[in-house]
Write a protein that holds these residues in place. Structure first.
Motif, PDB file in Angstrom:
ATOM      1  N   ASP A  18     -11.672 -31.891 -12.808  1.00 52.05           N
ATOM      2  CA  ASP A  18     -11.519 -32.285 -14.213  1.00 52.05           C
ATOM      3  C   ASP A  18     -12.852 -32.199 -14.973  1.00 52.05           C
ATOM      4  O   ASP A  18     -12.929 -31.626 -16.073  1.00 52.05           O
ATOM      5  CB  ASP A  18     -10.965 -33.714 -14.232  1.00 52.05           C
ATOM      6  N   ILE A  19     -13.904 -32.743 -14.419  1.00 54.14           N
ATOM      7  CA  ILE A  19     -15.207 -32.722 -15.102  1.00 54.14           C
ATOM      8  C   ILE A  19     -15.707 -31.290 -15.263  1.00 54.14           C
ATOM      9  O   ILE A  19     -16.213 -30.909 -16.323  1.00 54.14           O
ATOM     10  CB  ILE A  19     -16.244 -33.570 -14.328  1.00 54.14           C
ATOM     11  N   GLU A  21     -13.985 -28.560 -15.430  1.00 52.01           N
ATOM     12  CA  GLU A  21     -13.182 -27.873 -16.456  1.00 52.01           C
ATOM     13  C   GLU A  21     -13.652 -28.266 -17.859  1.00 52.01           C
ATOM     14  O   GLU A  21     -13.888 -27.421 -18.714  1.00 52.01           O
ATOM     15  CB  GLU A  21     -11.710 -28.241 -16.261  1.00 52.01           C
ATOM     16  N   ARG A  22     -13.833 -29.556 -18.090  1.00 48.68           N
ATOM     17  CA  ARG A  22     -14.206 -30.017 -19.435  1.00 48.68           C
ATOM     18  C   ARG A  22     -15.649 -29.673 -19.787  1.00 48.68           C
ATOM     19  O   ARG A  22     -15.970 -29.389 -20.929  1.00 48.68           O
ATOM     20  CB  ARG A  22     -13.945 -31.512 -19.573  1.00 48.68           C
ATOM     21  N   ALA A  23     -16.552 -29.696 -18.792  1.00 49.19           N
ATOM     22  CA  ALA A  23     -17.961 -29.401 -19.080  1.00 49.19           C
ATOM     23  C   ALA A  23     -18.153 -27.922 -19.414  1.00 49.19           C
ATOM     24  O   ALA A  23     -18.948 -27.575 -20.291  1.00 49.19           O
ATOM     25  CB  ALA A  23     -18.836 -29.791 -17.882  1.00 49.19           C
ATOM     26  N   ALA A  25     -15.745 -25.830 -20.566  1.00 47.18           N
ATOM     27  CA  ALA A  25     -14.850 -25.319 -21.612  1.00 47.18           C
ATOM     28  C   ALA A  25     -15.593 -24.821 -22.863  1.00 47.18           C
ATOM     29  O   ALA A  25     -15.287 -23.744 -23.362  1.00 47.18           O
ATOM     30  CB  ALA A  25     -13.808 -26.369 -21.964  1.00 47.18           C
ATOM     31  N   GLN A  35     -13.731 -24.592 -12.247  1.00 47.92           N
ATOM     32  CA  GLN A  35     -13.107 -25.691 -11.498  1.00 47.92           C
ATOM     33  C   GLN A  35     -12.226 -25.150 -10.363  1.00 47.92           C
ATOM     34  O   GLN A  35     -12.162 -25.723  -9.283  1.00 47.92           O
ATOM     35  CB  GLN A  35     -12.304 -26.621 -12.431  1.00 47.92           C
ATOM     36  N   GLU A  86     -20.328 -34.780 -16.874  1.00 52.34           N
ATOM     37  CA  GLU A  86     -19.402 -35.331 -17.882  1.00 52.34           C
ATOM     38  C   GLU A  86     -19.998 -35.080 -19.274  1.00 52.34           C
ATOM     39  O   GLU A  86     -21.133 -35.502 -19.546  1.00 52.34           O
ATOM     40  CB  GLU A  86     -19.263 -36.833 -17.613  1.00 52.34           C
ATOM     41  N   PRO A  87     -19.266 -34.383 -20.168  1.00 52.59           N
ATOM     42  CA  PRO A  87     -19.852 -34.004 -21.460  1.00 52.59           C
ATOM     43  C   PRO A  87     -20.531 -35.151 -22.218  1.00 52.59           C
ATOM     44  O   PRO A  87     -21.628 -34.980 -22.752  1.00 52.59           O
ATOM     45  CB  PRO A  87     -18.657 -33.437 -22.231  1.00 52.59           C
ATOM     46  N   GLU A  88     -19.924 -36.306 -22.236  1.00 54.47           N
ATOM     47  CA  GLU A  88     -20.512 -37.424 -22.998  1.00 54.47           C
ATOM     48  C   GLU A  88     -21.806 -37.944 -22.392  1.00 54.47           C
ATOM     49  O   GLU A  88     -22.531 -38.714 -23.029  1.00 54.47           O
ATOM     50  CB  GLU A  88     -19.525 -38.588 -23.043  1.00 54.47           C
TER      51      GLU A  88
END
Ligand SMILES: CC(C)(COP(=O)(O)OP(=O)(O)OC[C@H]1O[C@@H](n2cnc3c(N)ncnc32)[C@H](O)[C@@H]1OP(=O)(O)O)[C@@H](O)C(=O)NCCC(=O)NCCS
Length: 166
Positions: A18-19, A21-23, A25, A35, A86-88
């Motif tokens: 999950d991380i 994929e989001r990082a 993207a 991922q 993690e993006p944030e």
């Protein structure tokens, strides 16, 4: 805010997916499947080192090291990547903590060196240097880097695990 850096365990797999994929993207250079690549490498038992960063019981980053393959058959070569935070929580030294811990493990293994494809502006701080003349075919020579460890002056082409090519 200092994360715990440790080896992955099976219950981390979904969070790593999950991380990653989001990082990746929003990244223009992303193939969109980093991922899945980690999952494929794990299934093939090719994840030599997978470290996670854990903060307050949550996975907030991961770095992958796989075996790399020297053209002369010499052993002890590794490749770094993918790495994601993690993006944030980016730009708070979590990525650096993961990469430094991984490099320390490579030194413990008496690794010859570590290769990667990535932005030199980021990886320079860990000791990676551009080696366009040793870049394997099909990889971007302008961002191919090596961190020399036991072999101080690499002079052979070092390729990535075949799963990086699909
Ligand atoms: C790359 C990544 C793992 C770094 O983790 P991080 O925890 O944000 O990094 P750190 O806090 O340790 O380091 C931050 C520094 O790296 C720089 N940096 C982060 N990503 C960078 C990139 N892709 N290119 C150049 N510099 C980058 C920041 O500008 C910052 O620089 P500074 O210290 O001079 O201010 C994270 O940004 C990420 O997940 N990015 C999306 C996925 C990705 O691009 N992975 C790497 C592919 S090569």
């Amino acid at each position: 805010m200092k994360p715990i850096i440790r080896l992955e365990i099976p219950s981390d797999h979904a969070a790593i997916h999950d991380i990653t994929e989001r990082a990746f993207a929003p990244m223009p250079f992303s193939g969109g499947d980093e991922q899945d690549l980690i999952d494929r490498l794990r299934d093939a038992e090719a994840l030599e080192i997978s470290l996670v960063a854990e903060l307050d019981g949550k996975i907030v980053g991961q770095v992958t090291f796989t075996e790399a393959f020297a053209a002369d058959g010499s052993s002890g070569w590794y490749a770094l990547g993918p790495v994601a935070v993690e993006p944030e929580l980016q730009k708070q030294a979590i990525g650096s903590a993961l990469i430094e811990a991984g490099i320390a493990m490579l030194r413990d293994r008496d690794a010859a060196g570590c290769v990667l494809v990535g932005n030199p502006a980021y990886y320079h701080r860990f000791g990676f240097r551009l080696f366009p003349q040793l870049c394997p075919e099909g990889e971007p020579a302008e961002v191919f880097q090596i961190l020399p460890l036991r072999i101080a002056e690499p002079n052979i082409v070092i390729g990535f695990h075949p799963l990086f090519h699909g």
